[in-house]
Design a protein around this motif. Structure first.
Motif, PDB file in Angstrom:
ATOM      1  N   CYS A  24       0.864  -1.178   0.000  1.00 54.10           N
ATOM      2  CA  CYS A  24       0.000   0.000   0.000  1.00 54.10           C
ATOM      3  C   CYS A  24       0.896   1.220   0.000  1.00 54.10           C
ATOM      4  N   TYR A  26      -0.064   4.362   0.569  1.00 53.09           N
ATOM      5  CA  TYR A  26      -0.745   5.499   1.205  1.00 53.09           C
ATOM      6  C   TYR A  26       0.231   6.423   1.946  1.00 53.09           C
ATOM      7  N   HIS A 224      -8.852  -2.318   2.614  1.00 57.42           N
ATOM      8  CA  HIS A 224      -7.798  -1.564   3.305  1.00 57.42           C
ATOM      9  C   HIS A 224      -7.749  -0.110   2.792  1.00 57.42           C
ATOM     10  N   GLU A 225      -7.756   0.066   1.465  1.00 52.99           N
ATOM     11  CA  GLU A 225      -7.647   1.429   0.922  1.00 52.99           C
ATOM     12  C   GLU A 225      -8.908   2.253   1.229  1.00 52.99           C
ATOM     13  N   HIS A 228      -8.437   3.754   4.517  1.00 51.77           N
ATOM     14  CA  HIS A 228      -7.676   5.026   4.489  1.00 51.77           C
ATOM     15  C   HIS A 228      -8.579   6.171   4.033  1.00 51.77           C
ATOM     16  N   HIS A 234      -2.585   3.130   9.126  1.00 49.74           N
ATOM     17  CA  HIS A 234      -2.068   1.770   9.325  1.00 49.74           C
ATOM     18  C   HIS A 234      -2.054   1.464  10.818  1.00 49.74           C
ATOM     19  N   TYR A 282      -0.772  -5.522   7.096  1.00 48.86           N
ATOM     20  CA  TYR A 282      -0.363  -5.981   5.762  1.00 48.86           C
ATOM     21  C   TYR A 282      -0.433  -7.500   5.613  1.00 48.86           C
TER      22      TYR A 282
HETATM   23 ZN   LIG Z   1      -2.358   1.254   3.610  1.00 50.73          ZN
END
Ligand SMILES: [Zn+2]
Length: 415
Positions: A24, A26, A224-225, A228, A234, A282
């Motif tokens: 990721c 981010y 997950h995204e 965010h 995280h 993760y």
């Molecule tokens: Zn992430």
């Protein structure tokens, strides 16, 4: 109250830590955006302070005055090769998985470790493909668009039609998801507070939807995204025992990879240890299965009056379309490379670069057979005329180059 300023310092400190697994982007993206745009850090601070104020007010459901939040989604599929043009079924599968994870109805929630089960939340957030576009026309919520760009950097260019990507739908009312080839990056989300045209999430086409590549086959990267996009960090706080601004997630030293088992104690977080089954870690897709009540409250706080996602609640994206006009489908261009005609030519040549408007503005050179430059001009339109009346009969080469190192090099004969 924890200040966001501190976390930005830690964030920049941690930029060297490249995600090895879910990859990721981010944190790195956020660092880049903050350094490019100093005023963004003020906006990010404001949002964090807003969230913290909401958290002190009431429970999440009271905050937004509604039990379940529905988020209208538009998926922009940008493809260069046929494989990248993923099917609508793949999109449906991904939306379904988002809903299962955010409503905690997925079967693998039974794998949530007993010690964390009481903190696991039905987030009461749902995702639905839009049925009305920004002009209130009927839509499937899925856009398939050919692009001459063979792969993208994680730098937002896919979010702009003039960069051969696809413009966001008004992000006050839609969650924009771009699915394209971003190679080694799995995905990234915009920073809440960044400009509207960049707001949304980007996912690599290989791991969007379910039944994709091994290890990330359950569509959890999008889960997950979206986390965010809804203000989550995280779980390790992007620092050694960092802070994710959520009270019921344990501090942990760093991210976890693969599929950990048992108690992994770091940062004095025993006996339960790291929450490696959290969607914001993760770990492999098959090994993540919860958001916590604290994460839920944080996400829902964004939808409170005055919050950065409040406008989503008044979106028309899920209302019946009012306009019967149907948008024309995006058609792939007739040519996927430059066209030069007629050839041979007498007075005038046409260079057709309609397949990639990024050629407009680039320098065009014509060389004779001895390599001498005989014409230099700027490409001013998609169908560029080149006056060759003054050239002597013979063989010539036309040449141009652009930033991504693609080039035009074609021979023609002047009669
Ligand atoms: Zn992430």
């Amino acid at each position: 109250m924890r200040t966001y300023f501190l976390s930005i310092g830690l964030l920049i400190f941690s930029l060297g830590q490249v995600a090895a697994q879910r990859s990721c982007y981010y944190t790195e993206h956020m660092g880049q955006q903050l350094s490019n745009n100093p005023s963004l850090s003020v906006e990010v601070d404001n949002i964090e302070n807003f969230i913290q104020r909401q958290l002190t007010l009431a429970t999440s459901s009271r905050l937004v005055g509604t039990t379940t939040i529905k988020i209208p989604v538009v998926v922009h599929i940008l493809y260069h090769l046929p494989d990248e043009n993923i099917s609508d079924e793949k999109v449906y599968g991904q939306i379904d998985m988002l809903n299962k994870c955010y409503r905690r109805t997925n079967a693998d929630t039974v794998n949530t470790p007993a010690v964390f089960k009481s903190r696991a939340a039905d987030c009461e957030i749902e995702f639905e493909l839009a049925i009305s576009d920004p002009l209130k026309r009927s839509t499937t919520g899925i856009i398939h668009k050919y692009t001459p760009v063979s792969y993208w950097q994680a730098n937002d260019q896919m979010k702009f039609s003039d960069q051969m990507g696809d413009d966001a739908w008004d992000s006050r009312f839609y969650l924009n998801i771009w699915v394209c080839n971003i190679r080694k990056v799995a995905g990234y989300s915009s920073v809440p507070g960044d400009v509207a045209a960049k707001d949304g999430i980007v996912i690599d086409y290989t791991i969007f939807g379910t039944n994709s590549s091994s290890g990330y086959e359950l569509g959890r990267t999008a889960v997950h995204e979206a986390g965010h996009w809804l203000g989550l960090r995280h779980i390790w706080g992007d620092a050694d025992c960092g802070d994710d601004f959520v009270d019921d997630t344990p501090k942990q030293r760093s991210y976890n990879i693969g599929c950990p088992t048992g108690s992994r104690i770091t940062c004095n977080n025993g006996p339960a240890g790291d929450m490696y089954t959290n969607y914001m870690d993760y770990s492999n897709d098959a090994c993540v299965n919860l958001f916590t009540e604290g994460q839920k409250t944080r996400m829902k706080a964004l939808f409170a009056l005055g919050g950065p996602r409040y406008s989503i609640l008044s979106s028309h994206g899920l209302n019946a379309p009012l306009n019967s006009e149907t948008p024309l489908p995006d058609e792939a261009p007739r040519w996927l490379h430059p066209q030069l005609y007629p050839n041979p030519a007498t007075n005038e040549l046409i260079l057709d670069v309609a397949y990639d408007i990024r050629w407009v503005g680039k320098t065009l050179s014509v060389f004779n057979a001895n390599g001498q430059l005989v014409i230099q001009t700027t490409i001013k339109s998609k169908i560029q005329k080149i006056d060759i009346q003054k050239l002597r009969p013979g063989l010539y080469i036309i040449s141009a180059r652009k930033e991504d190192d693609s080039y035009i090099k074609q021979k023609f004969i002047k009669l």
